[in-house]
Write an enzyme that holds these catalytic residues in place. Structure first.
Site, PDB file in Angstrom:
ATOM      1  N   LYS A  22     -23.181  87.899 -43.495  1.00 52.47           N
ATOM      2  CA  LYS A  22     -22.927  86.520 -43.915  1.00 52.47           C
ATOM      3  C   LYS A  22     -23.838  86.128 -45.089  1.00 52.47           C
ATOM      4  O   LYS A  22     -24.997  86.523 -45.118  1.00 52.47           O
ATOM      5  CB  LYS A  22     -23.224  85.621 -42.702  1.00 52.47           C
ATOM      6  N   LYS A  76     -29.131  81.703 -46.330  1.00 53.09           N
ATOM      7  CA  LYS A  76     -30.336  81.178 -46.971  1.00 53.09           C
ATOM      8  C   LYS A  76     -31.540  82.045 -46.684  1.00 53.09           C
ATOM      9  O   LYS A  76     -32.491  82.071 -47.440  1.00 53.09           O
ATOM     10  CB  LYS A  76     -30.642  79.771 -46.422  1.00 53.09           C
ATOM     11  N   LYS A 126     -33.406  86.025 -34.428  1.00 54.53           N
ATOM     12  CA  LYS A 126     -34.471  85.344 -35.170  1.00 54.53           C
ATOM     13  C   LYS A 126     -35.842  85.705 -34.611  1.00 54.53           C
ATOM     14  O   LYS A 126     -36.804  85.843 -35.366  1.00 54.53           O
ATOM     15  CB  LYS A 126     -34.286  83.823 -35.103  1.00 54.53           C
TER      16      LYS A 126
END
Ligand code: TRP
Length: 335
Positions: A199, A202, A113
């Site tokens: 995966k 969102k 991230k």
């Protein structure tokens, strides 16, 4: 005898998708009868990356409505908002002071991230797993069901609990119970529609990569029609050269409530032109009752707010004494 306790949560960043439903919420629904479930909306985690204050509260409500629409029963389970309980932030602070910095520097999700964020990495993003440990340990759950990607965070949680017990408890009288993770097997993961090795997420910039639980029938059909496939005929599970095939069959299996064997037999001679409309129809049909319930819930704010107020109270009845116990073990003065 009291039922064993489960705790889990989902971040409130945007709409929930098929991966959240099939990978997480649906499993919780199945566990409700046997476990005392504490399920929350992780809105404090949602602000670890830059966020829009105009939609944060609305997103929290949407996730709550989605839980209920998917079958979480607010009479049976405890549904609550993380930020409504200051205990979460307070315990995170206490844990901050016993967690070595290098435990956080090696977290894979943080590194990934942080790379995406570039310059704008907050202390909160690095601290994310410590807050998660607080979320979990406040409830001393027996089991924490999470996806494969959360395994490292669960290990950290166990390490933090161990360290607290070692520093401030005794061998005979540990401060906290160390929880067991319930990691879903890798195959149970729902992958992106545009890349069967990634995966469903969102945060993927492509809308086409995921099916939101609230997508219209038209959008669902279109996304499935455009989903990445391969030129082979005959569909099969578990061929490592065909990750998209495995993923789409898996989604079909879960949505149609069939066994893997039944789906493998049904689809072994199909081409994509035959399978995709079948999958689209199955997905639209499976999501329709959830969407209907969701719309109904979102138009009844009073009810939703009442559920969350009750949830807060039930959660606090567990969290407040745990925090008190930890503060006492650490030697804080009583007010
Ligand atoms: N980090 C989790 C995720 O992204 C969400 C989460 C926050 C969580 N706190 C938790 C999950 C505590 C389980 C338990 O999926």
């Amino acid at each position: 005898m009291a039922k064993p306790r489960i705790l889990s949560g989902i971040q409130t960043t945007g709409n929930l998708h098929l991966g959240n439903y099939l990978g997480a919420i649906r499993n919780w629904v199945g566990l409700q009868a046997e476990y005392d479930c504490f399920l929350f909306m992780a809105d404090l985690h949602a602000v670890t990356v830059p966020h829009d204050p105009k939609v944060l509260a609305e997103n929290t409500l949407k996730v709550a409505a989605t839980y209920i629409a998917c079958g979480i029963d607010p009479e049976e389970s405890t549904i609550f908002v993380q930020s409504h309980l200051p205990e979460h932030s307070e315990l995170a602070w206490l844990f901050n002071c016993i967690t070595p910095l290098n435990w956080l520097e090696r977290m894979i999700q943080f590194k990934e991230k942080a790379k995406k964020q570039g310059e704008n990495v907050s202390i909160g993003l690095m601290d994310y797993p410590v807050l998660q440990a607080a979320d979990i340990l406040l409830y001393e759950p027996d089991i924490v069901p999470v996806g494969e990607d959360q395994k490292q965070h669960l290990e950290l949680t166990r390490d933090i609990a161990g360290r607290l017990n070692y520093q401030f408890g005794t061998e005979k009288k540990p401060v906290l119970k160390v929880p067991e993770p319930l990691i879903r097997p890798d195959g149970a993961r729902i992958m992106s529609l545009t890349d069967g090795t990634k995966k469903m997420s969102k945060s993927d910039p492509s809308e086409q990569s995921r099916i939101d639980i609230t997508d219209s029938a038209q959008a669902i059909t279109k996304k499935i029609k455009r989903a990445k496939t391969d030129p082979e005929r005959g569909l099969e599970f578990d061929n490592p050269e065909r990750p998209e095939c495995n993923n789409l069959l898996g989604i079909y299996q879960l949505l149609s409530n069939q066994t893997k064997e039944a789906v493998a037999a049904e689809c072994k001679d199909m081409g994509w032109g035959q399978f995709k409309p079948l999958l689209a129809e199955t997905a639209v049909e499976a999501l329709a009752p959830i969407q209907e319930k969701y719309t109904e819930l979102m138009s009844d704010r009073t009810y939703l707010l009442q559920v969350l107020a009750n949830g807060k109270e039930k959660a606090q009845a567990v969290a407040t004494p745990t925090l008190k116990k930890i503060k006492a073990a650490m030697g804080f003065m009583q007010p």
